[in-house]
Design a protein around this motif. Structure first.
Motif, PDB file in Angstrom:
ATOM      1  N   TYR A 251      -8.426 -66.906  56.351  1.00  9.67           N
ATOM      2  CA  TYR A 251      -7.888 -67.939  55.456  1.00  9.67           C
ATOM      3  C   TYR A 251      -6.813 -67.352  54.552  1.00  9.67           C
ATOM      4  N   ASP A 252      -7.077 -66.188  53.972  1.00 12.42           N
ATOM      5  CA  ASP A 252      -6.093 -65.559  53.089  1.00 12.42           C
ATOM      6  C   ASP A 252      -4.806 -65.228  53.841  1.00 12.42           C
ATOM      7  N   SER A 253      -4.920 -64.738  55.067  1.00 14.82           N
ATOM      8  CA  SER A 253      -3.727 -64.416  55.852  1.00 14.82           C
ATOM      9  C   SER A 253      -2.930 -65.673  56.176  1.00 14.82           C
ATOM     10  N   THR A 254      -3.620 -66.751  56.467  1.00 17.13           N
ATOM     11  CA  THR A 254      -2.923 -68.003  56.750  1.00 17.13           C
ATOM     12  C   THR A 254      -2.140 -68.476  55.540  1.00 17.13           C
ATOM     13  N   ILE A 255      -2.737 -68.372  54.369  1.00 16.96           N
ATOM     14  CA  ILE A 255      -2.074 -68.832  53.150  1.00 16.96           C
ATOM     15  C   ILE A 255      -0.847 -67.965  52.854  1.00 16.96           C
ATOM     16  N   VAL A 256      -0.999 -66.656  52.962  1.00 16.03           N
ATOM     17  CA  VAL A 256       0.109 -65.753  52.630  1.00 16.03           C
ATOM     18  C   VAL A 256       1.265 -65.922  53.609  1.00 16.03           C
ATOM     19  N   LEU A 257       0.966 -65.970  54.902  1.00 18.19           N
ATOM     20  CA  LEU A 257       2.025 -66.042  55.906  1.00 18.19           C
ATOM     21  C   LEU A 257       2.607 -67.442  56.055  1.00 18.19           C
ATOM     22  N   SER A 258       2.045 -68.405  55.368  1.00 14.74           N
ATOM     23  CA  SER A 258       2.600 -69.758  55.382  1.00 14.74           C
ATOM     24  C   SER A 258       3.505 -70.022  54.199  1.00 14.74           C
ATOM     25  N   GLY A 259       3.800 -69.011  53.415  1.00 14.59           N
ATOM     26  CA  GLY A 259       4.652 -69.186  52.244  1.00 14.59           C
ATOM     27  C   GLY A 259       6.070 -69.571  52.618  1.00 14.59           C
ATOM     28  N   VAL A 260       6.720 -70.299  51.720  1.00 10.53           N
ATOM     29  CA  VAL A 260       8.093 -70.755  51.963  1.00 10.53           C
ATOM     30  C   VAL A 260       9.070 -70.267  50.896  1.00 10.53           C
ATOM     31  N   TYR A 261       8.573 -69.695  49.808  1.00  8.03           N
ATOM     32  CA  TYR A 261       9.446 -69.261  48.724  1.00  8.03           C
ATOM     33  C   TYR A 261       9.593 -67.741  48.663  1.00  8.03           C
ATOM     34  N   TYR A 262       9.177 -67.041  49.692  1.00  6.67           N
ATOM     35  CA  TYR A 262       9.324 -65.588  49.768  1.00  6.67           C
ATOM     36  C   TYR A 262       9.356 -65.197  51.238  1.00  6.67           C
ATOM     37  N   PRO A 263       9.968 -64.050  51.563  1.00  4.07           N
ATOM     38  CA  PRO A 263      10.030 -63.630  52.979  1.00  4.07           C
ATOM     39  C   PRO A 263       8.644 -63.231  53.480  1.00  4.07           C
ATOM     40  N   THR A 264       8.286 -63.721  54.643  1.00  2.00           N
ATOM     41  CA  THR A 264       6.970 -63.441  55.215  1.00  2.00           C
ATOM     42  C   THR A 264       7.017 -62.461  56.388  1.00  2.00           C
ATOM     43  N   SER A 265       8.184 -62.263  57.010  1.00  2.00           N
ATOM     44  CA  SER A 265       8.248 -61.376  58.178  1.00  2.00           C
ATOM     45  C   SER A 265       7.844 -59.939  57.853  1.00  2.00           C
ATOM     46  N   PRO A 266       8.168 -59.359  56.657  1.00  2.00           N
ATOM     47  CA  PRO A 266       7.706 -57.992  56.375  1.00  2.00           C
ATOM     48  C   PRO A 266       6.193 -57.896  56.181  1.00  2.00           C
ATOM     49  N   LEU A 267       5.513 -59.038  55.991  1.00  2.00           N
ATOM     50  CA  LEU A 267       4.081 -59.030  55.702  1.00  2.00           C
ATOM     51  C   LEU A 267       3.220 -59.183  56.959  1.00  2.00           C
ATOM     52  N   VAL A 268       3.853 -59.511  58.084  1.00  2.00           N
ATOM     53  CA  VAL A 268       3.078 -59.816  59.285  1.00  2.00           C
ATOM     54  C   VAL A 268       2.260 -58.613  59.737  1.00  2.00           C
ATOM     55  N   LEU A 269       2.886 -57.439  59.825  1.00  2.00           N
ATOM     56  CA  LEU A 269       2.169 -56.256  60.309  1.00  2.00           C
ATOM     57  C   LEU A 269       1.065 -55.823  59.344  1.00  2.00           C
ATOM     58  N   HIS A 270       1.256 -56.061  58.057  1.00  2.00           N
ATOM     59  CA  HIS A 270       0.186 -55.756  57.096  1.00  2.00           C
ATOM     60  C   HIS A 270      -1.072 -56.563  57.435  1.00  2.00           C
ATOM     61  N   HIS A 271      -0.886 -57.842  57.716  1.00  2.00           N
ATOM     62  CA  HIS A 271      -2.044 -58.691  57.997  1.00  2.00           C
ATOM     63  C   HIS A 271      -2.584 -58.461  59.399  1.00  2.00           C
ATOM     64  N   ILE A 272      -1.737 -58.089  60.341  1.00  2.00           N
ATOM     65  CA  ILE A 272      -2.242 -57.726  61.669  1.00  2.00           C
ATOM     66  C   ILE A 272      -3.163 -56.519  61.565  1.00  2.00           C
ATOM     67  N   LEU A 273      -2.765 -55.548  60.771  1.00  2.00           N
ATOM     68  CA  LEU A 273      -3.595 -54.356  60.581  1.00  2.00           C
ATOM     69  C   LEU A 273      -4.902 -54.708  59.875  1.00  2.00           C
ATOM     70  N   GLU A 274      -4.835 -55.561  58.863  1.00  2.00           N
ATOM     71  CA  GLU A 274      -6.055 -55.953  58.149  1.00  2.00           C
ATOM     72  C   GLU A 274      -7.014 -56.708  59.064  1.00  2.00           C
ATOM     73  N   ILE A 275      -6.492 -57.605  59.879  1.00  2.00           N
ATOM     74  CA  ILE A 275      -7.356 -58.369  60.791  1.00  2.00           C
ATOM     75  C   ILE A 275      -7.957 -57.456  61.848  1.00  2.00           C
ATOM     76  N   ALA A 276      -7.156 -56.530  62.378  1.00  2.00           N
ATOM     77  CA  ALA A 276      -7.687 -55.600  63.376  1.00  2.00           C
ATOM     78  C   ALA A 276      -8.791 -54.737  62.782  1.00  2.00           C
ATOM     79  N   SER A 277      -8.588 -54.258  61.551  1.00  2.00           N
ATOM     80  CA  SER A 277      -9.623 -53.467  60.882  1.00  2.00           C
ATOM     81  C   SER A 277     -10.873 -54.297  60.622  1.00  2.00           C
ATOM     82  N   HIS A 278     -10.684 -55.554  60.249  1.00  2.00           N
ATOM     83  CA  HIS A 278     -11.802 -56.445  59.955  1.00  2.00           C
ATOM     84  C   HIS A 278     -12.626 -56.713  61.218  1.00  2.00           C
ATOM     85  N   LEU A 279     -11.975 -57.007  62.335  1.00  2.00           N
ATOM     86  CA  LEU A 279     -12.693 -57.250  63.581  1.00  2.00           C
ATOM     87  C   LEU A 279     -13.398 -55.992  64.077  1.00  2.00           C
ATOM     88  N   HIS A 280     -12.751 -54.846  63.892  1.00  4.12           N
ATOM     89  CA  HIS A 280     -13.358 -53.587  64.324  1.00  4.12           C
ATOM     90  C   HIS A 280     -14.640 -53.301  63.540  1.00  4.12           C
TER      91      HIS A 280
END
Length: 349
Positions: A251-280
């Motif tokens: 849910y938190d990743s969806t909210i952050v990466l759905s932002g429209v008033y700040y660049p989100t492309s630099p944040l994608v890999l941060h959340h990919i890493l967090e999700i991978a760590s979480h699933l692991h």
């Protein structure tokens, strides 16, 4: 100039052109075009085009004509006339199958110029259904999850009961009746509220449902257990809390990466890493292992091959740069069991 009595009617278009000293048109072209567009044969002695629809009252009389083929609407036959009594050109033969199988009809598209409340929606639907005498022919009704539609159905169900069956709303003896629910809310000193539902087509709906539900778990436990027996135990709420904790990161990743008033492309890999760590980490939990494994397979299907665009955006972030990118790939490889050395070389070049 010749008198009118000397003129032979009807004059053709070519006669007019010849009289004016112009080059006449090619009759073959005229015949071909008429056959393709109108489905008639305009050779000598053929039927003249009746601009009045053949209903009398000024139409041009028909001369003996060569029989032509006409296709009825909604039929595989290539002979006859349409269901409306109109002759149908051969060019529509290819559409016969569509007319035969497609039976959808929009019989009423009424504008509601007032408030779109459940009562007003029900009134418009009932008016259309009564106008077309379909009250006892309704088999099912498809709606979205708008609350006004639910209120409209409360009114329409009684009208359409012939096919839809009896009103499904609870009777006063049903413990699920809203009146009894309100009594429990008031007794527990909790403000009544509506709860979201788990929906397959809406992101994070399970998380939001559990998040709003857990604060009312005592109310639900007392209400359900007093009417249905011991249905909810502390173990059930423990599982719900574990699921809420597990889904919170998504849910938190969806909210952050759905932002429209700040660049989100630099944040994608941060959340990919967090999700991978979480699933692991959750793979080791016996309560979550059964759902984590297919989720991890789905995650790897989409994100094992990382688009270079997100890598470039990550590297250009002053907080990460190329060294941070290298460390991120190493951690991601440990969590997913993937090898990113060649991918790192491609990103550098």
């Amino acid at each position: 100039m010749a008198d009118d009595d000397d003129v032979v009617y009807p004059l053709t278009g070519n006669d007019d052109l010849i009289a004016a000293g112009l080059v006449p048109e090619d009759d073959d072209d005229i015949r071909d075009n008429a056959a393709a567009l109108l489905g008639i044969n305009v050779s000598s002695g053929s039927t003249l085009i009746d601009l009045d629809g053949g209903d009398g009252g000024g139409g041009v009389a028909s001369a003996p004509s060569v029989p032509t083929t006409w296709t009825p609407v909604g039929s595989n036959s290539t002979d006859g006339i349409s269901s409306l009594g109109k002759r149908k050109s051969d060019v529509w033969v290819d559409f016969d199958e569509i007319y035969e199988t497609l039976q959808k009809r929009a019989i009423g598209l009424r504008l509601i110029e007032i408030k779109h409340s459940g009562e007003n929606i029900a009134e418009r639907i009932a008016a259309v259904v009564e106008e077309y005498c379909l009250i006892d022919k309704i088999f099912f009704i498809t709606l979205d999850n708008a609350s006004s539609n639910a209120k409209a159905m409360n009114t329409l169900t009684a009208l359409f009961a012939g096919y839809l069956g009896p009103d499904p709303s609870p009777d006063p003896l049903d413990p699920s009746n809203r009146k009894y629910s309100l009594e429990y809310y008031n007794a527990m000193g909790v403000r009544p509220r509506k709860f979201g539902l788990d929906m397959n087509v809406r992101w994070n709906s399970t998380y939001l449902m559990l998040k709003h539900l857990l604060s009312y778990k005592n109310v639900f436990s007392v209400f359900i257990n007093s009417h249905y027996g011991s249905q909810l135990s502390t173990n059930h709420w423990y599982v719900a809390e574990k699921l809420l904790e597990f889904l919170e990161l998504f849910y938190d990743s969806t909210i952050v990466l759905s932002g429209v008033y700040y660049p989100t492309s630099p944040l994608v890999l941060h959340h990919i890493l967090e999700i991978a760590s979480h699933l692991h980490a959750c793979e080791k939990d016996q309560n979550l292992r059964a759902i984590v494994y297919p989720m991890k397979l789905k995650f790897l299907k989409y994100w094992q091959d990382i688009p270079l665009l997100y890598s470039y955006a990550f590297i250009l972030d002053p907080r990460a740069k190329i060294r941070g990118f290298f460390n991120m790939l190493q951690l991601l490889g440990e969590y997913t069991g993937s090898e990113y050395s060649s991918y790192y070389a491609d990103a550098k070049t």
